[in-house]
Design a protein around this motif. Structure first.
Motif, PDB file in Angstrom:
ATOM      1  N   CYS A 109      48.373  49.862  54.296  1.00 57.28           N
ATOM      2  CA  CYS A 109      48.697  48.633  53.568  1.00 57.28           C
ATOM      3  C   CYS A 109      49.601  48.938  52.373  1.00 57.28           C
ATOM      4  CB  CYS A 109      47.424  47.950  53.089  1.00 57.28           C
ATOM      5  SG  CYS A 109      46.410  47.267  54.409  1.00 57.28           S
ATOM      6  N   CYS A 129      49.581  43.566  53.703  1.00 54.00           N
ATOM      7  CA  CYS A 129      48.193  43.178  53.916  1.00 54.00           C
ATOM      8  C   CYS A 129      47.742  42.137  52.904  1.00 54.00           C
ATOM      9  CB  CYS A 129      47.262  44.389  53.808  1.00 54.00           C
ATOM     10  SG  CYS A 129      47.539  45.673  55.049  1.00 54.00           S
ATOM     11  N   SER A 187      47.141  41.618  58.320  1.00 51.72           N
ATOM     12  CA  SER A 187      48.243  42.544  58.099  1.00 51.72           C
ATOM     13  C   SER A 187      49.422  42.124  58.961  1.00 51.72           C
ATOM     14  CB  SER A 187      47.837  43.989  58.424  1.00 51.72           C
ATOM     15  OG  SER A 187      47.842  44.213  59.823  1.00 51.72           O
ATOM     16  N   ASP A 235      50.253  45.024  49.367  1.00 54.66           N
ATOM     17  CA  ASP A 235      48.815  45.031  49.616  1.00 54.66           C
ATOM     18  C   ASP A 235      48.192  44.121  48.566  1.00 54.66           C
ATOM     19  OD1 ASP A 235      46.254  45.529  50.420  1.00 54.66           O
ATOM     20  OD2 ASP A 235      46.171  47.594  49.695  1.00 54.66           O
TER      21      ASP A 235
END
Length: 232
Positions: A39, A45, A63, A200
């Motif tokens: 990620c 993500c 994701s 992320d």
């Protein structure tokens, strides 16, 4: 003719032949677990739930990553019904392209395509998903699929090379049909998402939002100070 048949039969017995073999089904590869250490590096993500959660412990996980002319999506949620992502021009439900992974009564996880008409999700027969796989384990629906970056202009299927708000939702299913999502206000990406940028992003669930808000922290500090100082 009978003599030739008898010779053939004797040869087959001496050679160990016992009959025509039944064809065997090819082995089914187990569902590869979602890797979260990628990620922000090789894929983007979104995690919703407890701080530090992963694809197996978050309330919701998504994701995305580009693979050639496709985008691969991975979804997982704490539900026995369905998990979905919607692509929207705003942060509201309505007029959205939606991909959902649905756990049916036979134990399978199917990838379906929907279009939000107001607050109602209408299934669309034209499904851009391919290389589909999914699993239901530990009371979680998890899936993986690809869909093209570019598609012919159509109202119900967006071009993913453009940036969209991502709508995250999950909920129960009845006989393989999705029903209302689990929470009244499902999470939404704070800003539009580009498939060309890998981040992320963590979004605390409602329980953790309460304790992380500035007002709540200020209140806790004030109460702590009051208790330490005592009352007159």
């Amino acid at each position: 003719y009978c003599f030739l048949l008898l010779v053939f039969y004797v040869v087959m017995i001496h050679s160990g032949y016992t009959g025509y073999p039944f064809p065997t089904a090819p082995p089914v590869d187990p569902f590869a677990k979602i890797r979260v250490d990628d990620c922000g590096k090789t894929k983007g993500c979104f995690r919703y739930g407890k701080p530090g959660c992963n694809a197996e412990t978050c309330d919701y996980f998504l994701s995305y990553r580009r693979i050639g002319a496709d985008v691969e999506f991975e979804l997982s949620a704490d539900t026995d019904g369905w998990v979905a992502v919607g692509f929207s021009s705003d942060k509201k439900m309505g007029g959205d392209d939606v991909m959902a992974c649905v756990h049916d009564d036979n134990g399978r996880v199917r990838i379906q395509h929907f279009y939000n008409v107001g607050q109602w999700a209408k299934e669309i027969q034209r499904n851009p998903a391919r290389d589909e796989e999914g699993v239901f384990e530990n009371n979680r629906v998890t899936c993986r699929f690809k869909r093209p970056v570019y598609v012919p202009r159509e109202e119900t299927i967006v071009d993913l090379h453009l940036s969209w708000y991502y709508l995250f939702a999950w909920g129960p299913a009845i006989q393989g049909s999705i029903t209302r999502h689990d929470i009244d206000s499902p999470p939404v990406s704070e800003r539009v998402v580009s498939i060309y940028k890998y981040e992320d992003i963590f979004m605390p669930s409602a329980a953790y939002q309460t304790f992380s808000s500035p007002f709540c922290l200020l209140l806790i500090v004030a109460l702590t100070f009051y208790l330490l100082m005592g009352t007159p």
